[in-house]
Design an enzyme around this catalytic site. Structure first.
Site, short mmCIF file in Angstrom:
data_model
loop_
_atom_site.label_atom_id
_atom_site.label_comp_id
_atom_site.label_asym_id
_atom_site.label_seq_id
_atom_site.Cartn_x
_atom_site.Cartn_y
_atom_site.Cartn_z
N ARG A 120 0.93 -1.48 0.05
CA ARG A 120 -0.02 -0.18 0.18
C ARG A 120 1.01 1.46 0.30
NH1 ARG A 120 -4.68 -2.06 2.04
NH2 ARG A 120 -5.65 -1.16 0.37
N GLN A 125 -0.16 2.54 -5.76
CA GLN A 125 -1.48 3.27 -5.79
C GLN A 125 -2.23 2.09 -6.92
OE1 GLN A 125 -1.17 6.65 -4.27
NE2 GLN A 125 -2.66 5.88 -2.97
N ASP A 128 -3.47 -1.11 -6.80
CA ASP A 128 -3.45 -1.95 -5.60
C ASP A 128 -5.38 -2.14 -6.16
OD1 ASP A 128 -5.15 -1.87 -2.90
OD2 ASP A 128 -4.01 -0.50 -2.62
N SER A 131 -7.93 -2.16 -2.83
CA SER A 131 -8.43 -0.97 -3.12
C SER A 131 -9.56 -0.26 -4.11
CB SER A 131 -7.59 0.33 -2.86
OG SER A 131 -7.15 0.40 -1.68
N TYR A 226 -2.62 -0.25 7.96
CA TYR A 226 -3.45 -1.02 8.10
C TYR A 226 -4.02 -0.28 10.08
CZ TYR A 226 -3.81 -3.57 4.36
OH TYR A 226 -3.54 -3.88 2.69
P1 NAD Z 1 -8.83 -2.75 5.57
O1 NAD Z 1 -9.94 -3.76 4.79
O2 NAD Z 1 -7.47 -3.72 6.22
O3 NAD Z 1 -9.89 -2.66 7.23
C1 NAD Z 1 -10.89 -1.80 6.95
C2 NAD Z 1 -11.16 -0.62 7.87
O4 NAD Z 1 -11.58 -1.39 9.41
C3 NAD Z 1 -9.91 0.09 8.50
O5 NAD Z 1 -9.88 1.70 8.24
C4 NAD Z 1 -9.33 -0.04 9.82
O6 NAD Z 1 -8.59 0.56 10.51
C5 NAD Z 1 -10.81 -0.79 10.54
N1 NAD Z 1 -10.68 -0.99 10.92
C6 NAD Z 1 -9.94 -3.09 11.55
N2 NAD Z 1 -10.54 -3.00 13.23
C7 NAD Z 1 -11.58 -2.23 13.83
C8 NAD Z 1 -12.86 -2.20 14.86
N3 NAD Z 1 -11.67 -2.88 16.10
N4 NAD Z 1 -13.21 -1.20 15.11
C9 NAD Z 1 -13.70 0.15 13.81
N5 NAD Z 1 -12.76 -0.06 12.50
C10 NAD Z 1 -11.93 -1.31 12.47
O7 NAD Z 1 -8.27 -1.34 5.70
P2 NAD Z 1 -8.18 -1.06 4.20
O8 NAD Z 1 -9.58 0.11 4.12
O9 NAD Z 1 -7.89 -2.12 3.13
O10 NAD Z 1 -7.44 -0.04 4.04
C11 NAD Z 1 -6.59 1.03 5.47
C12 NAD Z 1 -6.21 1.92 5.52
O11 NAD Z 1 -4.72 1.65 4.67
C13 NAD Z 1 -6.42 2.95 4.13
O12 NAD Z 1 -7.00 3.59 4.71
C14 NAD Z 1 -5.55 3.93 3.96
O13 NAD Z 1 -5.00 4.97 5.00
C15 NAD Z 1 -4.57 3.28 3.57
N6 NAD Z 1 -3.72 2.59 2.59
C16 NAD Z 1 -3.11 2.86 1.47
C17 NAD Z 1 -2.98 3.04 0.45
C18 NAD Z 1 -1.79 3.71 -0.58
O14 NAD Z 1 -1.44 4.40 0.24
N7 NAD Z 1 -1.61 3.26 -1.32
C19 NAD Z 1 -4.35 1.69 0.01
C20 NAD Z 1 -4.57 2.13 0.74
C21 NAD Z 1 -4.38 1.97 2.03
#
Ligand code: NAD
Length: 376
Positions: A120, A125, A128, A131, A226
């Site tokens: 990530r 990106q 990805d 995402s 994460y």
């Molecule tokens: P994910 O699918 O692993 O999780 C979904 C969401 O659930 C996350 O926001 C996580 O914080 C939340 N979560 C976990 N446990 C929880 C709990 N007990 N209660 C409430 N929420 C909880 O995550 P995702 O959506 O694939 O990605 C998370 C983050 O990763 C993004 O928001 C971003 O900051 C980062 N990301 C970065 C890139 C990049 O830089 N290219 C790309 C994708 C995501």
């Protein structure tokens, strides 16, 4: 280089691995692109659209698979059967739930690039797929819930009376959750959300939703962005603090996931029972352990009058866009590593994207995290 794209075989899959526009880009690199007949069937895209885009629609799929230097797929195949030694295979592989298939790829001396493991990072990106698909899944989750809900989402003022806006509560405001918030807001709902990563508050508020404040003490996120796993006490505290928001919500969408580990259980049976009958929950983590007690993968169940949707392929509800985005992710990956002079894929083992996503190479499982899981 021969690049082959077979037809998806996973039952119920509505997406296809690439649209013709992706084929055009791959052919533009100077690769020989071959596709299996019927590759576009799920989207009613005829073979002629793929041949017009520069692909050869093969007559002998087994021979094409066996001759391919690169194979592009969507879902995890049953194994590397039919692939030649040294081939590069790019697809989802679900490695945390299926280490056996990873081992089979190593034994077959196939280099397996796993789309779930693309780092990530900013540079990666565009490749990805987690995402791109999560974003569409978040959108589709709201539409699925709205279709089941016996109410409309926006406020409506009519001569017959005023309908109040419906309340949506979203747990987990990552890629899917933020898209769900934006979609529910556009439909006129009143939206509240919670996430354990503190950085998310501002993003939630910028979409016009309310952030539910819960003080869980030390939380934060991993270097990869994460969520960190909560302690049992923190989860208990979170469940209690969310209770009110869940009970008054018409729609609850849970997206909380932990990378490489089962999803946390965040809503129990008593909290489902406390919701108004007719309300809807979408458990977007139903396929990885479930955030909601009683949810079932790929089923709608009715618990205490509340419909709990466990669809694990919500992005497949918008299959054209999901296929377009997934195909673009794979094309961007191939383009990124394409050597224009040699007209071949340069599998650079020193590159951080390759190091993040390449699970097997030269007859070995080479990915550190997966190796650890295998020896655990
Ligand atoms: P994910 O699918 O692993 O999780 C979904 C969401 O659930 C996350 O926001 C996580 O914080 C939340 N979560 C976990 N446990 C929880 C709990 N007990 N209660 C409430 N929420 C909880 O995550 P995702 O959506 O694939 O990605 C998370 C983050 O990763 C993004 O928001 C971003 O900051 C980062 N990301 C970065 C890139 C990049 O830089 N290219 C790309 C994708 C995501």
């Amino acid at each position: 280089m021969n690049l082959y794209i077979p037809k998806e075989t996973e039952s119920g899959e509505t997406r296809i691995p690439v649209l013709p526009e992706a084929v055009k880009k791959l052919a533009g690199l100077g690769a020989t692109v071959q596709v299996e007949p019927g590759i576009g069937d799920a989207l009613q895209i005829p073979d002629s659209a793929f041949s017009d885009a520069g692909a050869e629609v093969v007559t002998d799929p087994a021979a094409a698979l066996g001759a391919a230097d690169i194979v592009l797929r969507l879902n995890k195949p049953s194994g590397p059967e039919g692939l030649k030694e040294g081939a590069i295979h790019i697809s989802y592989l679900d490695p945390f739930n299926d280490l056996e298939t990873v081992k089979k790829f190593a034994e077959a001396k196939v280099s397996a690039i796993c789309m779930e493991m693309i780092p990530r990072t900013t540079i990666a990106q565009k490749m990805d797929a987690l995402s791109s698909q999560a974003s569409l899944a978040g959108y589709a989750a709201v539409l699925q819930a709205a279709a089941k809900l016996p109410r409309s989402l926006p406020m409506m003022m009519t001569p017959a009376g005023t309908l109040s806006p419906c309340k949506v509560f979203i747990i987990g405001a990552g890629v899917a959750g933020l898209q769900a918030i934006a979609t529910a807001k556009r439909l006129g709902a009143r939206v509240e959300a919670f996430d354990t990563r503190p950085v998310v508050k501002e993003q939630v508020e910028s979409l016009g939703a309310k952030f539910l404040q819960i003080d869980l003490g030390e939380m934060g996120e991993t270097t990869g962005g994460y969520a960190k796993e909560l302690t049992a006490e923190q989860i208990a505290k979170q469940k209690e603090a969310q209770g009110k928001a869940i009970a008054k919500a018409d729609i609850v969408i849970t997206t909380a996931k932990l990378f490489g580990r089962p999803a946390p259980r965040l809503i129990d049976d008593a909290q489902v029972a406390a919701m108004t009958p007719g309300s809807v929950i979408v458990d977007m983590a139903a396929g990885s352990g479930g955030n909601v007690e009683g949810s079932e993968p790929d089923k709608d169940v009715v618990l205490h009058g509340v419909t709990v949707i466990g669809d694990t392929n919500l992005e497949g509800r918008v299959p054209y866009d999901a296929s377009q985005m997934y195909g673009s992710n794979m094309v961007n990956l191939v383009q990124h590593f394409w050597d224009d002079e040699a007209k071949s894929f340069n599998l650079d083992l020193e590159d951080e994207i390759v190091q993040g996503a390449l699970l097997t190479h030269g007859g070995e499982v080479i990915h550190n995290m997966i190796k650890e899981r295998i020896s655990a």
